[in-house]
Design a protein around this motif. Sequence first.
Motif, PDB file in Angstrom:
ATOM      1  N   ASN A   1       0.840  -1.197   0.000  1.00 39.14           N
ATOM      2  CA  ASN A   1       0.000   0.000   0.000  1.00 39.14           C
ATOM      3  C   ASN A   1       0.878   1.252   0.000  1.00 39.14           C
ATOM      4  OD1 ASN A   1       1.131  -0.085   2.463  1.00 39.14           O
ATOM      5  ND2 ASN A   1      -0.716   0.514   3.561  1.00 39.14           N
ATOM      6  N   LYS A   2       0.241   2.388   0.083  1.00 40.21           N
ATOM      7  CA  LYS A   2       0.986   3.657  -0.026  1.00 40.21           C
ATOM      8  C   LYS A   2       1.905   3.915   1.162  1.00 40.21           C
ATOM      9  CE  LYS A   2      -2.320   6.160  -2.873  1.00 40.21           C
ATOM     10  NZ  LYS A   2      -3.665   6.651  -2.517  1.00 40.21           N
TER      11      LYS A   2
ATOM     12  N   PHE B   1      14.224   1.761   7.381  1.00 42.58           N
ATOM     13  CA  PHE B   1      12.919   1.113   7.345  1.00 42.58           C
ATOM     14  C   PHE B   1      12.149   1.429   6.070  1.00 42.58           C
ATOM     15  CE2 PHE B   1      13.558  -0.341  11.607  1.00 42.58           C
ATOM     16  CZ  PHE B   1      12.774  -1.490  11.647  1.00 42.58           C
ATOM     17  N   LYS B   2      12.397   2.604   5.489  1.00 37.21           N
ATOM     18  CA  LYS B   2      11.785   2.902   4.188  1.00 37.21           C
ATOM     19  C   LYS B   2      12.256   1.905   3.144  1.00 37.21           C
ATOM     20  CE  LYS B   2      10.932   7.864   4.425  1.00 37.21           C
ATOM     21  NZ  LYS B   2      11.525   9.174   4.094  1.00 37.21           N
ATOM     22  N   GLY B   3      13.496   1.460   3.288  1.00 37.94           N
ATOM     23  CA  GLY B   3      14.014   0.463   2.367  1.00 37.94           C
ATOM     24  C   GLY B   3      13.545  -0.948   2.711  1.00 37.94           C
ATOM     25  N   LEU B   4      13.396  -1.177   4.013  1.00 37.11           N
ATOM     26  CA  LEU B   4      13.010  -2.516   4.475  1.00 37.11           C
ATOM     27  C   LEU B   4      11.610  -2.915   4.070  1.00 37.11           C
ATOM     28  CD1 LEU B   4      14.088  -2.719   8.219  1.00 37.11           C
ATOM     29  CD2 LEU B   4      14.944  -3.971   6.278  1.00 37.11           C
ATOM     30  N   ARG B   5      10.683  -1.949   4.154  1.00 31.66           N
ATOM     31  CA  ARG B   5       9.262  -2.299   4.025  1.00 31.66           C
ATOM     32  C   ARG B   5       8.909  -2.943   2.691  1.00 31.66           C
ATOM     33  NH1 ARG B   5       8.444   3.048   6.805  1.00 31.66           N
ATOM     34  NH2 ARG B   5       8.636   2.481   9.009  1.00 31.66           N
ATOM     35  N   PRO B   6       9.355  -2.369   1.557  1.00 30.90           N
ATOM     36  CA  PRO B   6       9.047  -3.066   0.292  1.00 30.90           C
ATOM     37  C   PRO B   6       9.714  -4.439   0.217  1.00 30.90           C
ATOM     38  CG  PRO B   6       9.959  -0.880  -0.134  1.00 30.90           C
ATOM     39  CD  PRO B   6      10.028  -1.089   1.336  1.00 30.90           C
ATOM     40  N   ALA B   7      10.898  -4.562   0.830  1.00 36.53           N
ATOM     41  CA  ALA B   7      11.597  -5.854   0.803  1.00 36.53           C
ATOM     42  C   ALA B   7      10.815  -6.914   1.581  1.00 36.53           C
ATOM     43  CB  ALA B   7      13.009  -5.711   1.375  1.00 36.53           C
ATOM     44  N   VAL B   8      10.158  -6.494   2.664  1.00 37.10           N
ATOM     45  CA  VAL B   8       9.350  -7.427   3.442  1.00 37.10           C
ATOM     46  C   VAL B   8       8.241  -8.024   2.575  1.00 37.10           C
ATOM     47  CG1 VAL B   8       7.648  -7.560   5.308  1.00 37.10           C
ATOM     48  CG2 VAL B   8       9.815  -6.430   5.704  1.00 37.10           C
ATOM     49  N   VAL B   9       7.639  -7.170   1.737  1.00 38.83           N
ATOM     50  CA  VAL B   9       6.578  -7.655   0.850  1.00 38.83           C
ATOM     51  C   VAL B   9       7.140  -8.731  -0.097  1.00 38.83           C
ATOM     52  CG1 VAL B   9       4.850  -7.011  -0.858  1.00 38.83           C
ATOM     53  CG2 VAL B   9       5.364  -5.458   1.017  1.00 38.83           C
ATOM     54  N   ALA B  10       8.350  -8.481  -0.601  1.00 34.57           N
ATOM     55  CA  ALA B  10       8.985  -9.482  -1.469  1.00 34.57           C
ATOM     56  C   ALA B  10       9.261 -10.768  -0.704  1.00 34.57           C
ATOM     57  CB  ALA B  10      10.288  -8.921  -2.048  1.00 34.57           C
ATOM     58  N   LEU B  11       9.656 -10.626   0.557  1.00 32.31           N
ATOM     59  CA  LEU B  11       9.963 -11.802   1.372  1.00 32.31           C
ATOM     60  C   LEU B  11       8.717 -12.630   1.674  1.00 32.31           C
ATOM     61  CD1 LEU B  11      12.615 -10.483   3.930  1.00 32.31           C
ATOM     62  CD2 LEU B  11      12.964 -12.058   2.031  1.00 32.31           C
ATOM     63  N   ILE B  12       7.547 -12.026   1.552  1.00 34.86           N
ATOM     64  CA  ILE B  12       6.305 -12.789   1.715  1.00 34.86           C
ATOM     65  C   ILE B  12       5.848 -13.349   0.369  1.00 34.86           C
ATOM     66  CG2 ILE B  12       3.902 -12.684   2.498  1.00 34.86           C
ATOM     67  CD1 ILE B  12       4.738 -10.330   4.291  1.00 34.86           C
ATOM     68  N   ALA B  13       6.056 -12.561  -0.691  1.00 35.28           N
ATOM     69  CA  ALA B  13       5.608 -12.997  -2.022  1.00 35.28           C
ATOM     70  C   ALA B  13       6.337 -14.261  -2.482  1.00 35.28           C
ATOM     71  CB  ALA B  13       5.813 -11.864  -3.028  1.00 35.28           C
ATOM     72  N   VAL B  14       7.632 -14.355  -2.165  1.00 32.86           N
ATOM     73  CA  VAL B  14       8.402 -15.512  -2.641  1.00 32.86           C
ATOM     74  C   VAL B  14       7.916 -16.835  -2.032  1.00 32.86           C
ATOM     75  CG1 VAL B  14      10.692 -16.568  -2.712  1.00 32.86           C
ATOM     76  CG2 VAL B  14      10.410 -14.184  -3.364  1.00 32.86           C
ATOM     77  N   PRO B  15       7.762 -16.929  -0.702  1.00 31.55           N
ATOM     78  CA  PRO B  15       7.227 -18.193  -0.166  1.00 31.55           C
ATOM     79  C   PRO B  15       5.825 -18.509  -0.665  1.00 31.55           C
ATOM     80  CG  PRO B  15       7.492 -16.567   1.583  1.00 31.55           C
ATOM     81  CD  PRO B  15       8.181 -16.034   0.380  1.00 31.55           C
ATOM     82  N   CYS B  16       5.055 -17.481  -1.022  1.00 27.86           N
ATOM     83  CA  CYS B  16       3.734 -17.723  -1.590  1.00 27.86           C
ATOM     84  C   CYS B  16       3.872 -18.515  -2.890  1.00 27.86           C
ATOM     85  CB  CYS B  16       3.036 -16.389  -1.836  1.00 27.86           C
ATOM     86  SG  CYS B  16       1.493 -16.551  -2.717  1.00 27.86           S
TER      87      CYS B  16
END
Lengths: 183, 175
Positions: free
Chosen positions: A140-141, B109-124
Amino acid sequence: MIWLQLLYVYLKIGVLGFGGGYAMLSLIQADVVDRYGWISLQEFTDIVAISQMTPGPIGINSATYIGYTAIHNAGYSETMSILGSCLTTFAVCLPSFLLVLLISYFFAKFRNNKYVEAAFLGLRPATVGLIAAAALLLMNKENFIDYKSFLIFGGAFILTWKFKVHPILMIILAGIAGVILYW
Amino acid sequence: MYWTLFLTFVKIGMFTIGGGYAMLPLIQRDVVDRGWMTKEDFIDVFSVAQSLPGIFAVNIAIFVGYRLKKTWGGFVCALGTILPSFVIMLLIALFFTQVKDNVWVEKAFKGLRPAVVALIAVPCLTTARSIKLSYKQMIIPVGAALLIWMGGISPAWIILTAIAGGLVYGLNRRS
């Protein structure tokens, strides 16, 4: 009231949390962020990131953190907040405890049980959907603030998917990337 | 014996970073090598623990503890597994609010947050692959994800529906 809500939410997560930590995320998020607003979505993302780097399962990590934060934000003292984290951590484990004791008792009957097998015909594919939902909900944003976020996402995705970079290393790299890109 | 069990699981809880499955080789080494359980027993416990709700590593710990020392054994092992994460997370909860507003932490943390999404997408994706979904079956995860994401349906309902659906389909197919 908040104590009962925390107890209820974490017991529910303990009972319905099938398919491992990632699948549990959307279940946690639905109540903790959307329904009760104990923490923001951004804070939730941060906890997931911290959980990747600290020991232990995400279920426990989130329970401890949210139990503390929810009680603290409700205006209670530090000591009460620590009790809050004890409550949620206990609640998320209690169903496991009772189930395992029950199953250890009937172990032979539970293995290859046709009802359990049948239920998993539905649960297994649904788990994939739950993990996907967790990822989508975090896209999200608040977490994707500009094009740089998408660059980091793409980079992290490829490194994890193709090059099997370890999640801890990935988190550290992304943190460094953040510092450099947003210098 | 309780003390040994407790310490063993504290160690397991402390040195496994990145989720329950990372704990597995450690648990196996300790439990099997000490002769607490045979390898076959452990694999049985593993497969049952996997099909239970809740936290996988805790489920395994309780199983092992129960096998060795009944209810209290299960309790002690669970406590040992939980304790390190609990203490560390509590410290973070206590102090994170103070460092969160630091500029550098904020940037990281601005850099971390999008990476966290990737870390969830891969196991999916890897899970989807490992359970070998057919194209027809893909409708289940896609539908579930959309209902939660766009429809705001509680994941709890999705899980209950999936169990009910699996039971209806699985039991009728058999007979």
